[in-house]
Design an enzyme around this catalytic site. Sequence first.
Site, PDB file in Angstrom:
ATOM      1  N   HIS A  35      -3.980   6.991   1.016  1.00 41.31           N
ATOM      2  CA  HIS A  35      -4.156   5.651   0.448  1.00 41.31           C
ATOM      3  C   HIS A  35      -5.563   5.186   0.783  1.00 41.31           C
ATOM      4  O   HIS A  35      -6.026   5.324   1.917  1.00 41.31           O
ATOM      5  CB  HIS A  35      -3.121   4.697   1.021  1.00 41.31           C
ATOM      6  N   CYS A  69       0.808  -1.221   0.000  1.00 40.99           N
ATOM      7  CA  CYS A  69       0.000   0.000   0.000  1.00 40.99           C
ATOM      8  C   CYS A  69       0.843   1.275   0.000  1.00 40.99           C
ATOM      9  O   CYS A  69       0.397   2.319  -0.462  1.00 40.99           O
ATOM     10  CB  CYS A  69      -0.938   0.016   1.211  1.00 40.99           C
ATOM     11  N   ASN A  88     -10.047  -0.861  -2.464  1.00 39.78           N
ATOM     12  CA  ASN A  88      -8.633  -0.648  -2.151  1.00 39.78           C
ATOM     13  C   ASN A  88      -7.798  -1.202  -3.304  1.00 39.78           C
ATOM     14  O   ASN A  88      -7.734  -2.408  -3.517  1.00 39.78           O
ATOM     15  CB  ASN A  88      -8.284  -1.367  -0.842  1.00 39.78           C
TER      16      ASN A  88
END
Length: 355
Positions: free
Chosen positions: A282, A116, A312
């Site tokens: 993020h 991430c 995501n």
Amino acid sequence: MFSAKIGGIGSYVPEWEVTNNDLEKVMDTSDEWIQERTGIQSRRYGKKHKETSTTMGARAAEIAIDRAGIDKEDIDFIIFATLSPDYYFPGCGVLLQREMGITNKEVGALDIRNQCSGFIYALSVGDQFIKTGMYQNILVVGAEMHSMGLDFSTRGRNVSVIFGDGAGAVVLQRSTREGQGILTTHLHADGTYAEKLALINPGAHGGYHAEKMGEDTDFGYPDTKYGEMFVNKKMIDDAMVYPQMEGQFVFKLAVQKFPEVIGEALEKTGLKTSDIDMFVPHQANLRISQFVQRRLGLKDEQVWNNIQKYGNTTAASIPIALCEAWEAGAVKDGDLVCLAAFGSGFTWGSALIRW
């Protein structure tokens, strides 16, 4: 010393939209359950056998290169961030180079494996190369094809409902104005709890978890041949070839590290939270983004979230969201943009950019 600026930005998401209601058909879940825990309403999945992290990354890169006003032949270095590469090896950097037809210059290609936080790490590395004058036009790509490796059953729902596919890219160039571009980046990691969010099998350790490794246990598989330790039927039957996550642990650590690393960037530059024009976190979980927003005292118009429609997308989430914000006119010339990420490893980082 001049910093790197984002000379061009692009993004790509697959056409196939998968809603929470669609997932209800294959696992015991519901739109209400997913939205309450993650804020996600839908996500995009790539076309099987036709799209990969590389091909999606290439589509985003083509847009970024065009917006930078250069030709693909002008790219002199490639940095590719992903946790879902096309192959175990080689990495996607060289595959992207081939996909885009820029192999004639034999430019270097670097693969970033920071999940991430991958795009933030990639930006920081690219910034250093630009500062030293080593490269002039660096292509930075974040791309993910999560849908090919998720457990689409009730057993895997806590992880599988979160992730989507997509790609984002930027072209880093030397800033021509003092004070413009990447002002500072801050990178951190702590591997103490690595297995709390990980895809452990298959791996070179030859067993379920690191703690099961050792000669006395024969890597957890008595009478298993070395070649079979990498991947075998028992791993598949026990669903250990899918990502594993302890959600509450990750949430608690994320809401701690996000504000810390943002504060570190502001302190370094002598700026304040109120100076931030746009915060692009993020897109891990809408609840995390909202918690961090409240901690920082930011208004809704100062934060860009799109996890609701894309899920995501890990290393791709920040460049996709940043591109979307820029295209919407929410990021303008002279704006102070803050990027921050936290993810598996655990790794986290931030970047402050004067647009």
